[in-house]
Design a protein around this motif. Structure first.
Motif, short mmCIF file in Angstrom:
data_model
loop_
_atom_site.label_atom_id
_atom_site.label_comp_id
_atom_site.label_asym_id
_atom_site.label_seq_id
_atom_site.Cartn_x
_atom_site.Cartn_y
_atom_site.Cartn_z
N ALA A 184 -20.75 22.28 8.89
CA ALA A 184 -19.67 22.45 7.92
C ALA A 184 -18.48 23.18 8.55
N MET A 185 -18.76 24.21 9.34
CA MET A 185 -17.69 24.96 9.99
C MET A 185 -16.95 24.07 11.00
N ALA A 186 -17.69 23.29 11.79
CA ALA A 186 -17.07 22.41 12.77
C ALA A 186 -16.19 21.37 12.08
N THR A 187 -16.66 20.84 10.95
CA THR A 187 -15.87 19.86 10.20
C THR A 187 -14.59 20.49 9.67
N LEU A 188 -14.70 21.73 9.18
CA LEU A 188 -13.52 22.43 8.66
C LEU A 188 -12.49 22.65 9.78
N LEU A 189 -12.95 23.08 10.93
CA LEU A 189 -12.03 23.30 12.04
C LEU A 189 -11.37 22.00 12.50
N ALA A 190 -12.17 20.93 12.55
CA ALA A 190 -11.61 19.63 12.94
C ALA A 190 -10.56 19.17 11.93
N ASP A 191 -10.81 19.39 10.64
CA ASP A 191 -9.83 19.01 9.61
C ASP A 191 -8.54 19.81 9.78
N TYR A 192 -8.67 21.10 10.04
CA TYR A 192 -7.48 21.93 10.22
C TYR A 192 -6.69 21.50 11.46
N ALA A 193 -7.40 21.09 12.50
CA ALA A 193 -6.72 20.64 13.71
C ALA A 193 -5.90 19.39 13.44
N THR A 194 -6.43 18.48 12.62
CA THR A 194 -5.69 17.25 12.31
C THR A 194 -4.44 17.53 11.50
N GLN A 195 -4.37 18.71 10.88
CA GLN A 195 -3.18 19.10 10.12
C GLN A 195 -2.09 19.70 11.02
N GLY A 196 -2.34 19.70 12.34
CA GLY A 196 -1.34 20.20 13.27
C GLY A 196 -1.44 21.67 13.56
N ARG A 197 -2.56 22.30 13.21
CA ARG A 197 -2.71 23.74 13.44
C ARG A 197 -3.23 24.01 14.85
N THR A 198 -3.03 25.24 15.28
CA THR A 198 -3.49 25.70 16.58
C THR A 198 -4.74 26.54 16.38
N GLU A 217 -18.05 21.81 24.00
CA GLU A 217 -17.95 20.43 24.46
C GLU A 217 -17.70 19.46 23.30
N SER A 218 -18.33 19.72 22.15
CA SER A 218 -18.21 18.78 21.03
C SER A 218 -16.93 18.99 20.23
N LEU A 219 -16.37 20.20 20.25
CA LEU A 219 -15.23 20.50 19.38
C LEU A 219 -13.89 20.54 20.10
N ALA A 220 -13.86 21.11 21.30
CA ALA A 220 -12.59 21.45 21.92
C ALA A 220 -12.02 20.31 22.75
N GLY A 221 -10.76 20.00 22.51
CA GLY A 221 -10.07 19.04 23.36
C GLY A 221 -9.55 19.70 24.62
N GLN A 222 -9.28 21.00 24.53
CA GLN A 222 -8.79 21.78 25.66
C GLN A 222 -9.76 22.94 25.91
N ILE A 223 -10.01 23.24 27.17
CA ILE A 223 -10.92 24.32 27.53
C ILE A 223 -10.21 25.27 28.47
N GLU A 224 -10.30 26.57 28.16
CA GLU A 224 -9.78 27.61 29.03
C GLU A 224 -10.96 28.46 29.47
N VAL A 225 -11.18 28.57 30.76
CA VAL A 225 -12.34 29.28 31.29
C VAL A 225 -11.92 30.65 31.79
N ILE A 226 -12.58 31.69 31.28
CA ILE A 226 -12.34 33.06 31.71
C ILE A 226 -13.58 33.57 32.43
#
Length: 304
Positions: A168-182, A194-203
């Motif tokens: 449910a949380m992953a779906t919510l985040l994906a929906d918010y991303a489609t609305q143009g949010r960061t 891997e399943s959620l992020a289109g961009q990865i920043e490694v620290i």
């Protein structure tokens, strides 16, 4: 669309360096902040949220400094990793408190909407002290969403959630991303990134080790051979033909099942396979990279 930018950001506490000369830019969509425990992920998120000022460098949102600017804060929602919330409040009271702090005119309606987004309406009037860890994560999420921010920063947001809550949380985040949010979230669970992020920043150890999608990050590892699993109509003949190419470092044959191959030059290897298959009348049935999972990439970056 909102853009967060860190320019040569460092943060130290006395003699301890938490973040060292980090430069990165994140914009619309979901960005995963990946790194081992103690790498500096929480410090980076706190700087992005304006909670910490850099000891050196600059942190901005759309060009505006991320410290002491209430107009910037209104655009940011933060889900911290800390469990500390006001346990004596109900979920509704906590979310309403954040709505009031942001001076939302329709605070009551915004509170109800935020609780609905995280499926906490039924438990809205229970004290948070009675909540499970997963429910606490959800009420923190509701509190971060109540003012409808353009930027969401989440520190290990899936901690303590069961599989249904995670979905449910992953779906919510994906929906918010489609609305143009960061959206920027940290996680030690590689599959989530891997399943959620289109961009990865490694620290790694407070430094910015890599940036891009997982394939782009893997391509940066020019000192590590690319590894593949190949199935064909004639594995033995294909292995012999590929070994004659300059880009192939080694081949291991697994009978008629498949062969494993290491190649130094990804571009050269990508060109040689179809040519060799065509020249020797061999059909390629499968060609799969075997070291492009985030687990493989992460392990390599940490061990360097």
């Amino acid at each position: 669309m909102s853009t967060l930018r860190l320019d040569s950001v460092s943060r130290w506490y006395g003699n301890v360096v938490a973040v060292n000369d980090v430069t990165m830019e994140v914009g619309q969509g979901i960005t995963g902040l990946l790194g081992p425990n103690g790498a500096g992920k929480s410090t980076v998120l706190s700087i992005m949220a304006g909670l910490l000022s850099p000891s050196a460098g600059t942190a901005t949102l759309d060009g505006h400094p991320l410290r002491q600017d209430t107009s910037v804060y209104r655009q940011i929602g933060l889900v911290p990793v800390q469990e500390s919330v006001y346990d004596f409040l109900t979920a509704r009271q906590l979310v309403r408190l954040n709505a009031d702090l942001h001076k939302i005119p329709s605070a009551g309606a915004a509170t109800d909407h935020a609780l609905q987004l995280v499926d906490l309406v039924g438990a809205a009037d229970r004290k948070i002290s009675t909540f499970s860890k997963g429910m606490r994560q959800r009420v923190k999420m509701a509190s971060a969403l109540v003012h409808d921010p353009q930027v969401l920063l989440l520190d290990e947001p899936f901690n303590g959630m069961d599989p249904i809550q995670r979905h449910a949380m992953a779906t919510l985040l994906a929906d918010y991303a489609t609305q143009g949010r960061t959206i920027v979230f940290s996680s030690h669970i590689l599959e989530e990134v891997e399943s959620l992020a289109g961009q990865i920043e490694v620290i790694v150890s407070g430094r910015h080790a890599a940036s891009g999608d997982r394939t782009a990050i893997r391509r940066l590892m020019t000192d590590r051979p690319n590894q593949y699993r190949i199935r064909s109509s004639d594995n033995r003949r294909l292995a012999a033909a590929l070994m004659a190419g300059a880009s192939v470092r080694g081949v291991r044959l697994h009978g008629d099942r498949h062969l494993e191959l290491e190649a130094d030059d990804f571009g050269g290897f990508a060109r040689i396979v179809p040519r060799v298959a065509r020249e020797h009348d061999i059909r390629i049935l499968e060609l799969t990279p075997t070291d492009e999972s985030l687990e493989s990439i992460f392990g390599y970056l940490v061990s360097r």
